[in-house]
Design a protein around this motif. Structure first.
Motif, short mmCIF file in Angstrom:
data_model
loop_
_atom_site.label_atom_id
_atom_site.label_comp_id
_atom_site.label_asym_id
_atom_site.label_seq_id
_atom_site.Cartn_x
_atom_site.Cartn_y
_atom_site.Cartn_z
N GLU A 191 0.83 -1.21 0.00
CA GLU A 191 0.00 0.00 0.00
C GLU A 191 0.87 1.27 0.00
O GLU A 191 0.46 2.30 -0.55
CB GLU A 191 -0.94 0.01 1.21
CG GLU A 191 -0.28 0.09 2.57
CD GLU A 191 0.15 -1.25 3.13
OE1 GLU A 191 0.47 -1.32 4.34
OE2 GLU A 191 0.16 -2.25 2.36
N LEU A 192 2.08 1.17 0.60
CA LEU A 192 2.97 2.33 0.58
C LEU A 192 3.61 2.51 -0.79
O LEU A 192 3.82 3.65 -1.24
CB LEU A 192 4.04 2.19 1.66
CG LEU A 192 3.54 2.21 3.10
CD1 LEU A 192 4.70 2.06 4.08
CD2 LEU A 192 2.77 3.49 3.39
N GLU A 195 0.99 4.20 -2.86
CA GLU A 195 0.87 5.63 -2.56
C GLU A 195 2.04 6.41 -3.14
O GLU A 195 1.86 7.52 -3.68
CB GLU A 195 0.81 5.83 -1.04
CG GLU A 195 0.74 7.28 -0.59
CD GLU A 195 -0.51 8.02 -1.06
OE1 GLU A 195 -0.57 9.26 -0.87
OE2 GLU A 195 -1.44 7.38 -1.61
N ARG A 198 1.41 6.82 -6.78
CA ARG A 198 0.38 7.83 -7.03
C ARG A 198 0.98 9.24 -6.95
O ARG A 198 0.71 10.09 -7.82
CB ARG A 198 -0.75 7.69 -6.01
CG ARG A 198 -1.94 8.63 -6.27
CD ARG A 198 -2.95 8.56 -5.13
NE ARG A 198 -2.43 9.16 -3.90
CZ ARG A 198 -2.41 10.48 -3.67
NH1 ARG A 198 -2.86 11.34 -4.58
NH2 ARG A 198 -1.95 10.93 -2.52
N LEU A 199 1.78 9.48 -5.94
CA LEU A 199 2.39 10.80 -5.79
C LEU A 199 3.36 11.11 -6.94
O LEU A 199 3.36 12.21 -7.50
CB LEU A 199 3.13 10.89 -4.46
CG LEU A 199 2.28 10.86 -3.19
CD1 LEU A 199 3.18 10.76 -1.96
CD2 LEU A 199 1.41 12.10 -3.10
N ARG A 293 6.38 17.21 -1.63
CA ARG A 293 6.35 16.00 -0.81
C ARG A 293 7.68 15.27 -0.90
O ARG A 293 8.36 15.31 -1.93
CB ARG A 293 5.23 15.07 -1.29
CG ARG A 293 3.82 15.60 -1.09
CD ARG A 293 3.45 15.70 0.39
NE ARG A 293 3.54 14.43 1.09
CZ ARG A 293 2.55 13.52 1.14
NH1 ARG A 293 1.40 13.76 0.53
NH2 ARG A 293 2.70 12.40 1.81
N LEU A 311 6.85 10.70 3.55
CA LEU A 311 6.18 9.41 3.47
C LEU A 311 7.29 8.39 3.60
O LEU A 311 8.07 8.17 2.67
CB LEU A 311 5.45 9.26 2.14
CG LEU A 311 4.90 7.84 1.85
CD1 LEU A 311 3.85 7.43 2.87
CD2 LEU A 311 4.37 7.73 0.43
#
Length: 542
Positions: A191-192, A195, A198-199, A293, A311
Protein backbone atom coordinates in the motif's frame (compact mmCIF):
# COMPACT_ATOMS: atom_id res chain seq x y z
CA UNK A 1 44.97 -31.54 20.96
CA UNK A 2 41.49 -31.30 22.49
CA UNK A 3 39.11 -28.83 20.88
CA UNK A 4 38.19 -25.76 22.88
CA UNK A 5 35.95 -22.70 22.74
CA UNK A 6 38.27 -20.97 20.33
CA UNK A 7 37.89 -23.87 17.91
CA UNK A 8 34.12 -23.54 18.10
CA UNK A 9 34.34 -19.86 17.16
CA UNK A 10 36.55 -20.59 14.18
CA UNK A 11 34.56 -23.63 13.04
CA UNK A 12 31.27 -21.74 13.19
CA UNK A 13 32.66 -18.77 11.25
CA UNK A 14 34.04 -21.14 8.61
CA UNK A 15 30.68 -22.88 8.29
CA UNK A 16 28.99 -19.51 7.78
CA UNK A 17 31.29 -18.70 4.88
CA UNK A 18 34.15 -16.72 6.39
CA UNK A 19 37.54 -17.08 4.74
CA UNK A 20 39.54 -14.17 6.16
CA UNK A 21 39.93 -12.75 9.66
CA UNK A 22 41.33 -9.32 10.58
CA UNK A 23 42.71 -8.28 13.94
CA UNK A 24 45.57 -8.19 16.42
CA UNK A 25 46.37 -10.88 19.04
CA UNK A 26 46.00 -10.10 22.73
CA UNK A 27 46.43 -11.96 25.99
CA UNK A 28 42.79 -12.80 26.60
CA UNK A 29 42.19 -13.64 22.93
CA UNK A 30 45.04 -16.11 22.47
CA UNK A 31 42.60 -19.01 22.40
CA UNK A 32 41.08 -17.52 19.24
CA UNK A 33 44.42 -17.13 17.52
CA UNK A 34 45.61 -20.58 18.52
CA UNK A 35 42.45 -22.01 16.98
CA UNK A 36 43.21 -20.18 13.72
CA UNK A 37 46.33 -22.33 13.41
CA UNK A 38 44.07 -25.40 13.14
CA UNK A 39 41.77 -23.87 10.53
CA UNK A 40 41.77 -22.87 6.88
CA UNK A 41 40.96 -19.24 7.67
CA UNK A 42 43.58 -16.72 6.60
CA UNK A 43 44.57 -13.98 9.03
CA UNK A 44 45.45 -10.37 8.20
CA UNK A 45 47.62 -8.88 10.93
CA UNK A 46 47.15 -5.13 11.33
CA UNK A 47 49.27 -2.94 13.57
CA UNK A 48 46.55 -0.84 15.26
CA UNK A 49 43.08 -2.14 16.18
CA UNK A 50 41.35 0.90 14.70
CA UNK A 51 43.03 0.14 11.39
CA UNK A 52 42.07 -3.52 11.68
CA UNK A 53 38.44 -2.40 11.87
CA UNK A 54 38.93 -0.20 8.80
CA UNK A 55 40.57 -3.12 6.98
CA UNK A 56 37.60 -5.37 7.76
CA UNK A 57 35.30 -2.58 6.56
CA UNK A 58 37.20 -2.27 3.28
CA UNK A 59 37.12 -6.05 2.79
CA UNK A 60 33.33 -6.10 3.14
CA UNK A 61 32.79 -3.12 0.84
CA UNK A 62 35.08 -4.43 -1.89
CA UNK A 63 33.83 -8.02 -1.88
CA UNK A 64 30.21 -7.74 -0.76
CA UNK A 65 30.92 -10.37 1.91
CA UNK A 66 30.70 -10.29 5.69
CA UNK A 67 34.02 -9.38 7.32
CA UNK A 68 35.33 -10.90 10.54
CA UNK A 69 37.37 -9.01 13.16
CA UNK A 70 39.09 -10.53 16.21
CA UNK A 71 39.85 -8.18 19.12
CA UNK A 72 41.42 -8.49 22.51
CA UNK A 73 39.99 -7.13 25.74
CA UNK A 74 39.97 -3.57 27.08
CA UNK A 75 42.44 -1.31 25.23
CA UNK A 76 42.33 -3.44 22.08
CA UNK A 77 38.57 -3.47 21.98
CA UNK A 78 38.25 0.25 22.70
CA UNK A 79 40.83 1.22 20.10
CA UNK A 80 38.76 -0.45 17.39
CA UNK A 81 35.57 1.45 18.16
CA UNK A 82 36.32 4.51 16.01
CA UNK A 83 36.79 2.24 12.99
CA UNK A 84 33.59 0.39 13.78
CA UNK A 85 31.73 3.70 13.98
CA UNK A 86 32.39 4.16 10.26
CA UNK A 87 31.02 0.69 9.47
CA UNK A 88 28.01 1.33 11.69
CA UNK A 89 27.24 4.67 10.02
CA UNK A 90 27.63 3.22 6.53
CA UNK A 91 25.89 -0.14 6.98
CA UNK A 92 28.91 -2.44 6.52
CA UNK A 93 28.49 -6.02 7.84
CA UNK A 94 31.28 -7.04 10.23
CA UNK A 95 31.17 -9.82 12.82
CA UNK A 96 33.39 -8.77 15.72
CA UNK A 97 34.57 -11.44 18.14
CA UNK A 98 36.17 -9.84 21.17
CA UNK A 99 37.71 -11.58 24.11
CA UNK A 100 36.78 -10.72 27.70
CA UNK A 101 38.41 -11.17 31.06
CA UNK A 102 37.71 -14.54 32.72
CA UNK A 103 34.21 -15.02 34.08
CA UNK A 104 35.46 -14.67 37.65
CA UNK A 105 36.17 -10.99 37.05
CA UNK A 106 32.96 -10.07 35.28
CA UNK A 107 30.52 -7.96 37.23
CA UNK A 108 33.28 -6.62 39.48
CA UNK A 109 33.65 -9.86 41.40
CA UNK A 110 37.46 -9.65 41.16
CA UNK A 111 39.29 -6.35 40.73
CA UNK A 112 42.64 -5.43 39.21
CA UNK A 113 42.70 -7.88 36.30
CA UNK A 114 44.77 -6.87 33.29
CA UNK A 115 42.66 -5.13 30.60
CA UNK A 116 39.61 -5.22 32.88
CA UNK A 117 36.90 -2.89 31.60
CA UNK A 118 33.56 -2.38 33.25
CA UNK A 119 30.75 -2.79 30.70
CA UNK A 120 32.94 -3.38 27.65
CA UNK A 121 29.87 -4.51 25.72
CA UNK A 122 28.09 -1.25 26.60
CA UNK A 123 30.94 0.70 25.04
CA UNK A 124 30.61 -1.37 21.87
CA UNK A 125 26.86 -0.80 21.80
CA UNK A 126 27.42 2.77 20.60
CA UNK A 127 28.92 1.58 17.31
CA UNK A 128 27.41 -1.87 16.71
CA UNK A 129 23.82 -2.87 15.98
CA UNK A 130 23.75 -6.02 18.17
CA UNK A 131 25.85 -7.35 21.08
CA UNK A 132 26.07 -10.53 23.11
CA UNK A 133 28.37 -11.97 25.81
CA UNK A 134 28.85 -15.74 25.82
CA UNK A 135 29.21 -17.38 29.24
CA UNK A 136 29.45 -21.03 28.21
CA UNK A 137 31.17 -22.81 25.34
CA UNK A 138 27.94 -24.53 24.30
CA UNK A 139 26.51 -21.10 23.49
CA UNK A 140 29.32 -20.06 21.15
CA UNK A 141 27.98 -21.50 17.90
CA UNK A 142 24.42 -20.15 18.34
CA UNK A 143 25.76 -16.73 19.32
CA UNK A 144 28.06 -16.53 16.29
CA UNK A 145 25.27 -17.67 13.96
CA UNK A 146 22.87 -15.11 15.43
CA UNK A 147 25.50 -12.41 15.08
CA UNK A 148 26.11 -13.24 11.43
CA UNK A 149 22.39 -13.12 10.71
CA UNK A 150 22.13 -9.75 12.41
CA UNK A 151 25.13 -8.39 10.48
CA UNK A 152 23.52 -9.08 7.09
CA UNK A 153 19.92 -8.26 8.02
CA UNK A 154 18.92 -4.81 6.80
CA UNK A 155 20.09 -2.42 7.90
CA UNK A 156 23.40 -4.26 7.71
CA UNK A 157 26.16 -3.33 10.11
CA UNK A 158 28.79 -4.48 12.60
CA UNK A 159 27.81 -6.82 15.43
CA UNK A 160 29.65 -7.75 18.61
CA UNK A 161 30.18 -11.11 20.34
CA UNK A 162 32.49 -11.24 23.33
CA UNK A 163 33.81 -14.45 24.84
CA UNK A 164 35.66 -14.61 28.19
CA UNK A 165 39.20 -15.94 28.13
CA UNK A 166 38.38 -19.06 30.14
CA UNK A 167 35.47 -19.91 27.83
CA UNK A 168 37.77 -19.70 24.80
CA UNK A 169 40.18 -22.10 26.49
CA UNK A 170 37.51 -24.44 27.85
CA UNK A 171 37.71 -27.97 26.47
CA UNK A 172 34.57 -28.89 24.55
CA UNK A 173 32.94 -31.94 23.05
CA UNK A 174 30.32 -29.95 21.13
CA UNK A 175 30.32 -31.08 17.46
CA UNK A 176 31.30 -28.60 14.77
CA UNK A 177 28.35 -26.43 13.74
CA UNK A 178 27.10 -26.10 10.18
CA UNK A 179 24.46 -23.36 10.50
CA UNK A 180 22.40 -22.48 7.46
CA UNK A 181 21.68 -18.84 6.87
CA UNK A 182 19.48 -17.12 4.34
CA UNK A 183 19.29 -13.31 4.43
CA UNK A 184 16.14 -11.84 2.97
CA UNK A 185 15.83 -8.20 1.93
CA UNK A 186 13.23 -5.99 3.56
CA UNK A 187 10.19 -5.85 1.28
CA UNK A 188 8.05 -2.69 1.15
CA UNK A 189 4.41 -2.63 2.18
CA UNK A 190 2.36 -2.79 -1.06
CA UNK A 191 0.00 0.00 0.00
CA UNK A 192 2.97 2.33 0.58
CA UNK A 193 4.45 1.52 -2.82
CA UNK A 194 1.07 2.29 -4.37
CA UNK A 195 0.87 5.63 -2.56
CA UNK A 196 4.39 6.51 -3.66
CA UNK A 197 3.48 5.63 -7.25
CA UNK A 198 0.38 7.83 -7.03
CA UNK A 199 2.39 10.80 -5.79
CA UNK A 200 5.18 10.35 -8.31
CA UNK A 201 3.01 9.86 -11.37
CA UNK A 202 0.87 12.85 -10.41
CA UNK A 203 3.85 15.18 -10.07
CA UNK A 204 5.09 17.49 -12.79
CA UNK A 205 8.62 17.67 -11.40
CA UNK A 206 10.26 14.70 -9.70
CA UNK A 207 13.84 14.55 -8.43
CA UNK A 208 15.72 11.63 -6.90
CA UNK A 209 18.48 11.36 -4.29
CA UNK A 210 20.35 8.05 -4.53
CA UNK A 211 22.16 7.08 -1.33
CA UNK A 212 24.34 4.24 -0.20
CA UNK A 213 21.30 2.00 0.21
CA UNK A 214 20.99 1.81 -3.59
CA UNK A 215 24.54 0.52 -3.89
CA UNK A 216 24.18 -1.92 -1.01
CA UNK A 217 21.03 -3.31 -2.63
CA UNK A 218 22.71 -3.67 -6.02
CA UNK A 219 19.82 -1.61 -7.40
CA UNK A 220 21.68 0.54 -9.93
CA UNK A 221 19.88 -0.90 -12.96
CA UNK A 222 16.47 -0.62 -11.26
CA UNK A 223 17.20 3.02 -10.45
CA UNK A 224 17.92 3.83 -14.10
CA UNK A 225 14.58 2.32 -15.11
CA UNK A 226 12.60 4.30 -12.54
CA UNK A 227 14.43 7.57 -13.23
CA UNK A 228 13.76 7.24 -16.94
CA UNK A 229 10.11 6.32 -16.35
CA UNK A 230 9.67 9.45 -14.23
CA UNK A 231 11.93 11.74 -16.24
CA UNK A 232 13.59 12.58 -12.93
CA UNK A 233 17.07 14.07 -12.45
CA UNK A 234 19.18 12.01 -10.03
CA UNK A 235 21.76 13.28 -7.54
CA UNK A 236 23.98 10.77 -5.74
CA UNK A 237 25.02 11.27 -2.12
CA UNK A 238 28.68 10.66 -1.20
CA UNK A 239 27.68 7.19 0.05
CA UNK A 240 25.65 6.60 -3.10
CA UNK A 241 28.50 7.64 -5.36
CA UNK A 242 28.24 5.54 -8.52
CA UNK A 243 24.63 4.47 -7.95
CA UNK A 244 23.61 6.32 -11.14
CA UNK A 245 25.69 6.68 -14.33
CA UNK A 246 27.73 9.88 -14.30
CA UNK A 247 27.06 10.73 -17.94
CA UNK A 248 23.38 9.77 -18.08
CA UNK A 249 21.26 12.67 -19.42
CA UNK A 250 19.31 12.73 -16.13
CA UNK A 251 22.39 12.73 -13.92
CA UNK A 252 23.13 15.58 -11.51
CA UNK A 253 26.26 13.62 -10.64
CA UNK A 254 27.19 14.10 -6.97
CA UNK A 255 27.16 17.86 -6.57
CA UNK A 256 25.04 17.77 -3.43
CA UNK A 257 27.19 20.49 -1.84
CA UNK A 258 26.00 22.96 -4.49
CA UNK A 259 23.03 25.31 -4.16
CA UNK A 260 22.09 24.89 -7.82
CA UNK A 261 21.61 21.16 -7.27
CA UNK A 262 19.99 21.77 -3.88
CA UNK A 263 17.48 24.07 -5.57
CA UNK A 264 16.49 21.32 -8.03
CA UNK A 265 15.78 19.01 -5.09
CA UNK A 266 13.87 21.72 -3.24
CA UNK A 267 11.67 22.67 -6.17
CA UNK A 268 10.56 19.13 -7.00
CA UNK A 269 6.87 18.43 -6.52
CA UNK A 270 7.99 15.06 -5.16
CA UNK A 271 11.51 14.27 -3.97
CA UNK A 272 12.25 10.53 -3.90
CA UNK A 273 15.03 9.71 -1.43
CA UNK A 274 16.47 6.21 -1.75
CA UNK A 275 18.77 4.73 0.88
CA UNK A 276 19.85 8.07 2.35
CA UNK A 277 19.18 9.84 5.64
CA UNK A 278 19.48 13.25 3.93
CA UNK A 279 22.20 13.93 6.44
CA UNK A 280 24.58 16.82 6.78
CA UNK A 281 26.46 16.59 3.49
CA UNK A 282 23.65 15.28 1.30
CA UNK A 283 21.33 18.06 2.52
CA UNK A 284 24.05 20.63 1.72
CA UNK A 285 24.68 21.14 5.43
CA UNK A 286 21.00 21.11 6.32
CA UNK A 287 20.12 23.97 3.99
CA UNK A 288 17.86 21.69 1.93
CA UNK A 289 14.23 22.79 2.39
CA UNK A 290 11.91 20.73 0.16
CA UNK A 291 8.77 22.57 -0.90
CA UNK A 292 6.99 19.47 -2.19
CA UNK A 293 6.35 16.00 -0.81
CA UNK A 294 9.25 13.77 0.21
CA UNK A 295 9.11 10.00 -0.21
CA UNK A 296 11.94 8.39 1.75
CA UNK A 297 12.85 4.72 1.38
CA UNK A 298 15.37 3.08 3.70
CA UNK A 299 15.93 -0.33 5.28
CA UNK A 300 16.76 1.41 8.56
CA UNK A 301 13.55 2.74 10.05
CA UNK A 302 15.54 5.04 12.37
CA UNK A 303 16.37 7.44 9.53
CA UNK A 304 12.85 7.70 8.12
CA UNK A 305 11.59 11.22 8.72
CA UNK A 306 14.58 12.03 10.92
CA UNK A 307 15.39 15.27 9.09
CA UNK A 308 12.24 16.05 7.08
CA UNK A 309 8.54 15.26 7.07
CA UNK A 310 8.22 12.32 4.71
CA UNK A 311 6.18 9.41 3.47
CA UNK A 312 8.53 6.89 5.05
CA UNK A 313 8.83 3.40 3.59
CA UNK A 314 11.00 0.84 5.33
CA UNK A 315 12.40 -1.31 2.55
CA UNK A 316 15.45 -2.47 0.69
CA UNK A 317 15.97 0.08 -2.09
CA UNK A 318 16.09 -2.59 -4.77
CA UNK A 319 12.89 -4.26 -3.62
CA UNK A 320 11.13 -0.90 -3.57
CA UNK A 321 12.34 0.16 -7.01
CA UNK A 322 11.31 -3.10 -8.61
CA UNK A 323 7.87 -2.92 -7.00
CA UNK A 324 7.48 0.73 -8.00
CA UNK A 325 8.54 0.15 -11.61
CA UNK A 326 5.54 -2.06 -12.28
CA UNK A 327 3.20 0.81 -11.33
CA UNK A 328 4.79 3.53 -13.45
CA UNK A 329 3.89 4.51 -17.02
CA UNK A 330 6.51 3.81 -19.67
CA UNK A 331 5.73 6.72 -21.98
CA UNK A 332 6.50 9.73 -19.78
CA UNK A 333 8.82 12.16 -21.63
CA UNK A 334 12.34 12.74 -20.28
CA UNK A 335 13.11 15.96 -22.12
CA UNK A 336 12.26 18.38 -19.29
CA UNK A 337 14.27 16.42 -16.73
CA UNK A 338 17.20 16.09 -19.09
CA UNK A 339 17.16 19.81 -19.85
CA UNK A 340 17.04 20.63 -16.14
CA UNK A 341 19.96 18.32 -15.39
CA UNK A 342 22.06 19.79 -18.21
CA UNK A 343 21.23 23.35 -17.18
CA UNK A 344 22.09 22.65 -13.56
CA UNK A 345 25.44 21.05 -14.37
CA UNK A 346 26.26 24.02 -16.58
CA UNK A 347 25.54 26.32 -13.63
CA UNK A 348 27.83 24.22 -11.43
CA UNK A 349 30.55 24.45 -14.08
CA UNK A 350 30.18 28.22 -14.31
CA UNK A 351 30.39 28.52 -10.52
CA UNK A 352 33.67 26.60 -10.45
CA UNK A 353 35.06 28.59 -13.39
CA UNK A 354 34.44 31.79 -11.45
CA UNK A 355 36.47 30.58 -8.45
CA UNK A 356 39.82 30.02 -10.20
CA UNK A 357 40.10 26.36 -9.23
CA UNK A 358 42.05 25.25 -12.29
CA UNK A 359 44.80 23.61 -10.22
CA UNK A 360 42.39 21.52 -8.14
CA UNK A 361 40.29 20.47 -11.12
CA UNK A 362 43.34 19.57 -13.21
CA UNK A 363 44.78 17.56 -10.32
CA UNK A 364 41.64 15.45 -9.94
CA UNK A 365 41.44 15.05 -13.72
CA UNK A 366 45.00 13.71 -13.81
CA UNK A 367 44.21 11.16 -11.12
CA UNK A 368 41.04 10.09 -12.92
CA UNK A 369 42.97 9.72 -16.19
CA UNK A 370 45.51 7.40 -14.57
CA UNK A 371 43.07 5.11 -12.75
CA UNK A 372 41.55 2.23 -14.78
CA UNK A 373 37.80 2.47 -15.24
CA UNK A 374 37.05 -0.64 -13.18
CA UNK A 375 39.45 -0.02 -10.30
CA UNK A 376 38.10 0.35 -6.77
CA UNK A 377 39.23 3.48 -4.93
CA UNK A 378 39.31 4.34 -1.20
CA UNK A 379 39.32 7.95 0.00
CA UNK A 380 40.20 9.45 3.37
CA UNK A 381 38.71 12.59 4.88
CA UNK A 382 40.94 14.98 2.96
CA UNK A 383 40.39 17.85 0.52
CA UNK A 384 41.05 15.59 -2.46
CA UNK A 385 38.25 13.31 -1.24
CA UNK A 386 35.90 16.24 -0.64
CA UNK A 387 36.41 17.14 -4.27
CA UNK A 388 36.01 13.51 -5.32
CA UNK A 389 32.64 13.22 -3.58
CA UNK A 390 31.37 15.74 -6.11
CA UNK A 391 33.50 15.40 -9.24
CA UNK A 392 34.84 11.82 -9.42
CA UNK A 393 33.25 9.67 -12.12
CA UNK A 394 33.60 6.20 -10.61
CA UNK A 395 32.75 4.56 -13.98
CA UNK A 396 32.94 0.80 -13.47
CA UNK A 397 34.89 0.95 -10.21
CA UNK A 398 33.49 1.15 -6.70
CA UNK A 399 34.05 4.42 -4.81
CA UNK A 400 34.57 4.07 -1.05
CA UNK A 401 35.09 6.90 1.41
CA UNK A 402 35.06 7.41 5.16
CA UNK A 403 32.29 10.00 5.12
CA UNK A 404 29.84 7.97 7.22
CA UNK A 405 31.40 8.85 10.56
CA UNK A 406 34.08 11.14 9.14
CA UNK A 407 37.06 9.80 11.10
CA UNK A 408 40.61 10.07 9.79
CA UNK A 409 42.72 7.14 8.67
CA UNK A 410 40.12 5.12 6.75
CA UNK A 411 41.53 4.93 3.24
CA UNK A 412 44.79 3.00 3.49
CA UNK A 413 43.81 0.17 5.87
CA UNK A 414 40.43 -0.16 4.13
CA UNK A 415 42.22 -0.42 0.79
CA UNK A 416 44.49 -3.15 2.19
CA UNK A 417 41.45 -5.13 3.35
CA UNK A 418 39.70 -4.54 0.04
CA UNK A 419 42.69 -5.61 -2.03
CA UNK A 420 43.23 -8.80 -0.05
CA UNK A 421 39.53 -9.63 -0.27
CA UNK A 422 39.54 -9.17 -4.05
CA UNK A 423 42.61 -11.40 -4.25
CA UNK A 424 40.76 -14.13 -2.34
CA UNK A 425 37.96 -13.94 -4.92
CA UNK A 426 40.35 -14.16 -7.85
CA UNK A 427 39.42 -10.64 -8.99
CA UNK A 428 41.76 -7.80 -10.03
CA UNK A 429 43.27 -6.80 -6.70
CA UNK A 430 45.03 -3.51 -7.41
CA UNK A 431 43.25 -0.62 -5.65
CA UNK A 432 43.99 3.05 -5.00
CA UNK A 433 43.97 4.74 -1.58
CA UNK A 434 43.99 8.55 -1.36
CA UNK A 435 44.90 10.40 1.85
CA UNK A 436 46.26 13.72 3.05
CA UNK A 437 49.43 13.97 5.09
CA UNK A 438 47.39 14.43 8.28
CA UNK A 439 45.24 11.36 7.79
CA UNK A 440 48.21 9.37 6.46
CA UNK A 441 49.86 9.58 9.86
CA UNK A 442 46.91 7.68 11.34
CA UNK A 443 47.68 4.78 9.02
CA UNK A 444 51.44 4.86 8.62
CA UNK A 445 51.98 1.71 10.70
CA UNK A 446 49.94 -0.24 8.17
CA UNK A 447 52.80 0.02 5.67
CA UNK A 448 54.09 -3.00 7.59
CA UNK A 449 50.77 -4.80 7.05
CA UNK A 450 50.80 -4.03 3.34
CA UNK A 451 54.34 -5.32 3.01
CA UNK A 452 53.73 -8.43 5.12
CA UNK A 453 50.71 -9.44 3.04
CA UNK A 454 52.00 -8.02 -0.26
CA UNK A 455 48.79 -6.04 -0.68
CA UNK A 456 48.36 -4.55 -4.16
CA UNK A 457 47.59 -1.04 -2.90
CA UNK A 458 48.84 2.19 -4.39
CA UNK A 459 48.75 4.88 -1.70
CA UNK A 460 48.50 8.45 -2.98
CA UNK A 461 49.43 10.93 -0.24
CA UNK A 462 48.61 14.57 -0.94
CA UNK A 463 50.99 16.48 1.34
CA UNK A 464 49.90 20.04 2.11
CA UNK A 465 51.71 20.34 5.41
CA UNK A 466 48.80 19.99 7.79
CA UNK A 467 45.11 19.40 8.28
CA UNK A 468 44.11 21.18 5.09
CA UNK A 469 40.34 21.21 5.40
CA UNK A 470 40.51 22.32 9.05
CA UNK A 471 42.92 25.06 8.00
CA UNK A 472 40.30 26.33 5.54
CA UNK A 473 37.46 26.07 8.05
CA UNK A 474 39.39 28.08 10.65
CA UNK A 475 40.51 30.71 8.16
CA UNK A 476 36.92 31.16 6.98
CA UNK A 477 35.50 31.28 10.51
CA UNK A 478 38.21 33.13 12.45
CA UNK A 479 40.47 34.76 9.87
CA UNK A 480 43.46 32.57 10.79
CA UNK A 481 44.20 28.89 11.35
CA UNK A 482 45.57 27.66 14.68
CA UNK A 483 47.38 24.37 15.32
CA UNK A 484 46.61 22.91 11.91
CA UNK A 485 50.24 22.80 10.68
CA UNK A 486 52.08 19.52 11.12
CA UNK A 487 55.60 18.22 11.25
CA UNK A 488 55.59 15.11 9.09
CA UNK A 489 58.14 12.64 7.75
CA UNK A 490 59.53 12.25 4.28
CA UNK A 491 56.77 9.82 3.35
CA UNK A 492 58.62 8.30 0.39
CA UNK A 493 61.78 7.70 2.44
CA UNK A 494 59.71 6.26 5.28
CA UNK A 495 57.89 3.86 2.93
CA UNK A 496 61.27 2.69 1.62
CA UNK A 497 62.27 1.58 5.14
CA UNK A 498 59.37 -0.88 4.97
CA UNK A 499 60.64 -2.16 1.63
CA UNK A 500 57.86 -0.39 -0.28
CA UNK A 501 58.67 1.48 -3.51
CA UNK A 502 57.77 5.17 -3.27
CA UNK A 503 58.21 8.37 -5.27
CA UNK A 504 57.60 12.05 -4.63
CA UNK A 505 56.36 13.97 -7.67
CA UNK A 506 55.03 17.39 -8.63
CA UNK A 507 51.24 17.76 -9.16
CA UNK A 508 51.64 17.97 -12.94
CA UNK A 509 53.43 14.60 -12.91
CA UNK A 510 50.90 12.69 -10.82
CA UNK A 511 49.22 11.04 -13.81
CA UNK A 512 52.41 9.43 -15.09
CA UNK A 513 53.52 8.41 -11.59
CA UNK A 514 50.16 6.81 -10.85
CA UNK A 515 50.10 4.94 -14.16
CA UNK A 516 53.48 3.41 -13.31
CA UNK A 517 52.45 2.59 -9.72
CA UNK A 518 49.11 1.08 -10.72
CA UNK A 519 50.84 -1.16 -13.26
CA UNK A 520 53.28 -2.52 -10.66
CA UNK A 521 52.91 -5.42 -8.22
CA UNK A 522 52.63 -5.28 -4.45
CA UNK A 523 52.30 -2.10 -2.38
CA UNK A 524 53.69 1.26 -3.46
CA UNK A 525 53.36 4.94 -2.51
CA UNK A 526 53.09 8.15 -4.52
CA UNK A 527 53.56 11.43 -2.61
CA UNK A 528 52.48 14.78 -4.08
CA UNK A 529 53.38 17.96 -2.16
CA UNK A 530 50.67 20.47 -3.11
CA UNK A 531 48.05 22.73 -1.61
CA UNK A 532 44.46 22.10 -2.69
CA UNK A 533 41.62 24.50 -1.97
CA UNK A 534 37.97 23.63 -1.57
CA UNK A 535 35.34 25.13 -3.82
CA UNK A 536 33.33 27.82 -2.08
CA UNK A 537 29.60 27.44 -1.42
CA UNK A 538 27.07 29.40 -3.43
CA UNK A 539 24.28 31.56 -2.10
CA UNK A 540 21.48 31.97 -4.64
CA UNK A 541 19.32 35.05 -4.69
CA UNK A 542 15.82 34.50 -3.36
Amino acid sequence: MARNGGDLVVETLTALGAGTVFGIPGQHALGLFDALSRSELSFVSSRVENNAAFAADGFARATGKVAVLFLSTGPGALTALAGLEEAYATGVPIVVVSSQIPRAGLGGRRKGMLHQLDEQRAAAAQVTKWQRTVFDASSIAPAIADAWAQAVTAPAGPVWVEVPQDVLLEEVEVPASTPALVARPVEPAPELVAEAARLLTGADRVAIVAGGGVRRAGAEAALIGVAEALGAPVACSPGGHGAFPWTHPLSLQSWVEDRHVTRVLEEADVLLVLGSALGQVTSNYFTLAPRGRVVQVDADERVLGSNHTVLGIRADAGEFLRALASLLPSDRPNSAGQALAAQTLAQVEARLDAQDLRHERAFLDRIRAAVPDDMQTFWDMTIAAYWAWSCWDSRGGEFHSGQGAGGLGFAYPAAIGGSLGLRDQGRPERVLAVAGDGSAMYSIAELATARQHDAAVTWLIVDDGGYGILREYMQDAFGAATHTELTRPDFAALAATFGIPAVTVAPEDVEEALRDALAATGPNVVVVPTLLRMFAPTHLDA
